[in-house]
Motif scaffolding. Structure first.
Motif, PDB file in Angstrom:
ATOM      1  N   THR A 104       0.886  -1.393   0.253  1.00  0.00           N
ATOM      2  CA  THR A 104       0.036  -0.041  -0.012  1.00  0.00           C
ATOM      3  C   THR A 104       0.981   1.259  -0.061  1.00  0.00           C
ATOM      4  OG1 THR A 104      -0.111   0.205   2.540  1.00  0.00           O
ATOM      5  CG2 THR A 104      -1.738  -1.096   1.385  1.00  0.00           C
ATOM      6  N   ALA A 105       0.378   2.278  -0.563  1.00  0.00           N
ATOM      7  CA  ALA A 105       1.047   3.590  -0.401  1.00  0.00           C
ATOM      8  C   ALA A 105      -0.190   4.751  -0.303  1.00  0.00           C
ATOM      9  CB  ALA A 105       1.822   3.925  -1.717  1.00  0.00           C
ATOM     10  N   GLY A 106       0.265   5.781   0.137  1.00  0.00           N
ATOM     11  CA  GLY A 106      -0.589   7.004   0.076  1.00  0.00           C
ATOM     12  C   GLY A 106      -0.451   7.960   0.955  1.00  0.00           C
ATOM     13  N   LEU A 107      -1.760   8.190   1.853  1.00  0.00           N
ATOM     14  CA  LEU A 107      -1.856   9.447   2.757  1.00  0.00           C
ATOM     15  C   LEU A 107      -1.926   8.825   4.205  1.00  0.00           C
ATOM     16  CD1 LEU A 107      -4.603  11.390   0.943  1.00  0.00           C
ATOM     17  CD2 LEU A 107      -2.000  11.814   0.675  1.00  0.00           C
ATOM     18  N   GLY A 108      -1.083   9.550   4.972  1.00  0.00           N
ATOM     19  CA  GLY A 108      -1.000   9.177   6.535  1.00  0.00           C
ATOM     20  C   GLY A 108      -1.788  10.341   7.154  1.00  0.00           C
ATOM     21  N   CYS A 109      -2.383  10.987   6.892  1.00  0.00           N
ATOM     22  CA  CYS A 109      -3.199  12.212   7.504  1.00  0.00           C
ATOM     23  C   CYS A 109      -4.721  11.983   7.486  1.00  0.00           C
ATOM     24  CB  CYS A 109      -2.843  13.512   6.757  1.00  0.00           C
ATOM     25  SG  CYS A 109      -3.418  13.681   5.215  1.00  0.00           S
ATOM     26  N   ASP A 110      -5.146  12.883   8.144  1.00  0.00           N
ATOM     27  CA  ASP A 110      -6.768  12.766   8.109  1.00  0.00           C
ATOM     28  C   ASP A 110      -7.403  13.980   7.352  1.00  0.00           C
ATOM     29  OD1 ASP A 110      -6.261  14.690   9.876  1.00  0.00           O
ATOM     30  OD2 ASP A 110      -7.377  13.899  11.445  1.00  0.00           O
ATOM     31  N   CYS A 111      -6.638  14.867   6.566  1.00  0.00           N
ATOM     32  CA  CYS A 111      -6.848  15.884   6.186  1.00  0.00           C
ATOM     33  C   CYS A 111      -7.256  15.982   4.884  1.00  0.00           C
ATOM     34  CB  CYS A 111      -5.920  17.152   6.344  1.00  0.00           C
ATOM     35  SG  CYS A 111      -4.216  16.791   5.874  1.00  0.00           S
ATOM     36  N   CYS A 112      -6.781  14.832   3.807  1.00  0.00           N
ATOM     37  CA  CYS A 112      -6.655  14.919   2.599  1.00  0.00           C
ATOM     38  C   CYS A 112      -7.417  13.466   2.152  1.00  0.00           C
ATOM     39  CB  CYS A 112      -5.282  14.963   1.879  1.00  0.00           C
ATOM     40  SG  CYS A 112      -4.416  16.404   2.188  1.00  0.00           S
ATOM     41  N   GLU A 113      -7.826  13.286   0.792  1.00  0.00           N
ATOM     42  CA  GLU A 113      -8.528  12.132   0.293  1.00  0.00           C
ATOM     43  C   GLU A 113      -7.939  12.097  -1.084  1.00  0.00           C
ATOM     44  OE1 GLU A 113     -12.677  12.218   0.348  1.00  0.00           O
ATOM     45  OE2 GLU A 113     -12.748  11.778   2.582  1.00  0.00           O
ATOM     46  N   ILE A 114      -7.711  10.695  -1.539  1.00  0.00           N
ATOM     47  CA  ILE A 114      -7.248  10.646  -2.830  1.00  0.00           C
ATOM     48  C   ILE A 114      -8.280  10.639  -3.916  1.00  0.00           C
ATOM     49  CG2 ILE A 114      -5.931   8.691  -4.481  1.00  0.00           C
ATOM     50  CD1 ILE A 114      -4.719   7.834  -2.175  1.00  0.00           C
ATOM     51  N   THR A 173       2.376  16.495   4.423  1.00  0.00           N
ATOM     52  CA  THR A 173       3.610  15.703   4.112  1.00  0.00           C
ATOM     53  C   THR A 173       3.705  14.240   4.784  1.00  0.00           C
ATOM     54  OG1 THR A 173       5.076  16.670   5.711  1.00  0.00           O
ATOM     55  CG2 THR A 173       4.944  17.493   3.256  1.00  0.00           C
ATOM     56  N   HIS A 174       2.396  14.031   5.321  1.00  0.00           N
ATOM     57  CA  HIS A 174       2.083  12.616   6.071  1.00  0.00           C
ATOM     58  C   HIS A 174       1.660  11.608   4.932  1.00  0.00           C
ATOM     59  CE1 HIS A 174       2.621  14.570  10.058  1.00  0.00           C
ATOM     60  NE2 HIS A 174       1.688  15.542   9.639  1.00  0.00           N
ATOM     61  N   PHE A 175       2.623  10.572   4.740  1.00  0.00           N
ATOM     62  CA  PHE A 175       2.440   9.608   3.804  1.00  0.00           C
ATOM     63  C   PHE A 175       2.605   8.347   4.262  1.00  0.00           C
ATOM     64  CE2 PHE A 175       5.258  12.880   1.191  1.00  0.00           C
ATOM     65  CZ  PHE A 175       4.080  13.536   1.006  1.00  0.00           C
ATOM     66  N   LEU A 176       1.956   7.257   3.586  1.00  0.00           N
ATOM     67  CA  LEU A 176       2.105   5.956   3.984  1.00  0.00           C
ATOM     68  C   LEU A 176       2.702   4.957   2.815  1.00  0.00           C
ATOM     69  CD1 LEU A 176      -1.433   5.212   5.529  1.00  0.00           C
ATOM     70  CD2 LEU A 176       0.749   5.240   6.738  1.00  0.00           C
ATOM     71  N   PRO A 177       3.813   4.060   3.275  1.00  0.00           N
ATOM     72  CA  PRO A 177       4.388   3.611   4.710  1.00  0.00           C
ATOM     73  C   PRO A 177       5.081   5.036   5.215  1.00  0.00           C
ATOM     74  CG  PRO A 177       5.203   2.505   3.098  1.00  0.00           C
ATOM     75  CD  PRO A 177       4.365   3.154   2.167  1.00  0.00           C
ATOM     76  N   PRO A 178       5.111   5.024   6.688  1.00  0.00           N
ATOM     77  CA  PRO A 178       5.580   6.227   7.067  1.00  0.00           C
ATOM     78  C   PRO A 178       7.466   6.288   6.953  1.00  0.00           C
ATOM     79  CG  PRO A 178       4.933   4.678   8.571  1.00  0.00           C
ATOM     80  CD  PRO A 178       4.353   4.197   7.302  1.00  0.00           C
ATOM     81  N   ASN A 179       7.893   4.777   6.475  1.00  0.00           N
ATOM     82  CA  ASN A 179       9.257   4.593   6.505  1.00  0.00           C
ATOM     83  C   ASN A 179       9.736   4.610   4.849  1.00  0.00           C
ATOM     84  OD1 ASN A 179       8.250   2.202   5.812  1.00  0.00           O
ATOM     85  ND2 ASN A 179       9.688   0.870   6.497  1.00  0.00           N
ATOM     86  N   ALA A 180       8.933   5.220   4.156  1.00  0.00           N
ATOM     87  CA  ALA A 180       9.363   5.099   2.673  1.00  0.00           C
ATOM     88  C   ALA A 180      10.252   5.742   2.270  1.00  0.00           C
ATOM     89  CB  ALA A 180       7.932   5.553   2.069  1.00  0.00           C
ATOM     90  N   GLY A 181      10.637   6.919   3.009  1.00  0.00           N
ATOM     91  CA  GLY A 181      11.934   7.785   2.741  1.00  0.00           C
ATOM     92  C   GLY A 181      13.192   7.290   3.411  1.00  0.00           C
ATOM     93  N   LYS A 182      13.052   6.298   4.245  1.00  0.00           N
ATOM     94  CA  LYS A 182      14.099   5.745   4.984  1.00  0.00           C
ATOM     95  C   LYS A 182      14.770   4.337   4.020  1.00  0.00           C
ATOM     96  CE  LYS A 182      12.251   7.314   9.491  1.00  0.00           C
ATOM     97  NZ  LYS A 182      11.951   6.820  10.729  1.00  0.00           N
ATOM     98  N   SER A 183      14.055   3.853   3.436  1.00  0.00           N
ATOM     99  CA  SER A 183      14.655   2.571   2.996  1.00  0.00           C
ATOM    100  C   SER A 183      15.719   2.854   1.909  1.00  0.00           C
ATOM    101  CB  SER A 183      13.329   1.967   1.933  1.00  0.00           C
ATOM    102  OG  SER A 183      14.034   0.888   1.202  1.00  0.00           O
ATOM    103  N   GLY A 184      16.739   2.079   1.953  1.00  0.00           N
ATOM    104  CA  GLY A 184      17.721   2.289   1.154  1.00  0.00           C
ATOM    105  C   GLY A 184      18.972   3.038   1.553  1.00  0.00           C
ATOM    106  N   ARG A 185      18.641   3.835   2.817  1.00  0.00           N
ATOM    107  CA  ARG A 185      19.632   4.846   3.639  1.00  0.00           C
ATOM    108  C   ARG A 185      20.265   4.338   4.918  1.00  0.00           C
ATOM    109  NH1 ARG A 185      15.858   7.027   0.482  1.00  0.00           N
ATOM    110  NH2 ARG A 185      16.062   8.790  -0.675  1.00  0.00           N
TER     111      ARG A 185
END
Length: 264
Positions: free
Chosen positions: A92-102, A132-144
């Protein structure tokens, strides 16, 4: 063929990985997944799904909350592949907030990489102009990893593989004496791959020369398989037949022993 490769462009990384998600990647965007907000506030999502055909990806938006996109796909069993290694992906990928919808998804699968543009609309007020709250929350950490850390760096397993191999490299020897190995090179097509054997090893190089508009750069992959792994006993590597192809972001190499002389 080797003369066409400018190895001076590839940074030397002594004893370190460029990206912990791929031991053979030497340059370019890191991680199995990347999510970022575009200037128009859409989301760009890149997911590496090597082996999945361009027309075999499935995706849908969560119909209840409209916060995430579910995606899945299966690798195709090829000639000589080990059936236990064939992968199925789900994530899954997407929004981690309650303020937006796809509100929409524009998805394209090519050379083992799924790229999606997610349009969204704000349904609640938020403190910042861009959520800028995205899912999964660790998406920007993979590979680093922390290059200054003394802790040994380990290669990550693919988090979206639900069946089959999770490693970047797969090897097997077939009943006819051939040695086969497969290397994930997401984003790389057959025209962008070089396989260069010598008496000691089989080197492989891949670079996606066609860079997608929202990717920061190309990706470069470089590695080698030793002759100790792929040679038949007592036979020089260059006496073997070596064939290769790249499809759906996976390089597959077949090393065949020379035919035996028949003196009967």
């Amino acid at each position: 063929m080797a003369a066409c490769i400018d190895l001076s462009r590839i940074p030397h990384i002594p004893g370190r990985l460029h990206a912990t998600n791929h031991p053979y990647q030497r340059y370019g965007p890191k991680g199995f997944m990347e999510i970022k907000a575009l200037p128009n506030d859409d989301l760009y999502v890149r997911v590496d799904l090597p082996g999945v055909p361009d027309d075999a990806i499935r995706h849908r938006v969560d119909a209840v909350r409209q916060k995430v996109v579910f995606f899945s796909g299966e690798e195709v069993l090829g000639d000589g592949d080990n059936a236990d290694d064939v992968r199925e992906y789900s994530g899954t990928a997407g929004l981690g907030c309650d303020c937006c919808e796809i509100t929409g998804v524009d998805a394209k699968m090519k050379d083992g990489v799924l790229r999606m543009i997610l349009t969204r609309v704000k349904v609640k007020d938020h403190d910042s102009n861009k959520c800028t709250h995205f899912l999964p929350p660790n998406a920007g950490k993979s590979g680093r990893y922390d290059v200054n850390s003394p802790v040994m760096v380990e290669v990550e397993e693919h988090p979206y593989v639900v069946k089959g191999r999770k490693d970047t490299l797969a090897t097997n020897r077939t009943s006819d004496g051939c040695f086969r190995f497969s290397v994930d090179m997401p984003g790389v097509c057959s025209d962008d791959v070089f396989v260069i054997p010598n008496q000691n090893e089989i080197k492989f190089y891949g670079e996606n020369k066609e860079v997608y508009e929202h990717d920061e750069s190309c990706r470069i992959f470089l590695g080698a398989i030793s002759n100790r792994q792929c040679c038949s006993f007592g036979i020089p590597l260059l006496s073997h037949g070596i064939a290769w192809d790249a499809e759906f972001g996976v390089l597959k190499v077949r090393v065949s022993p020379p035919p035996r002389n028949n003196h009967n």
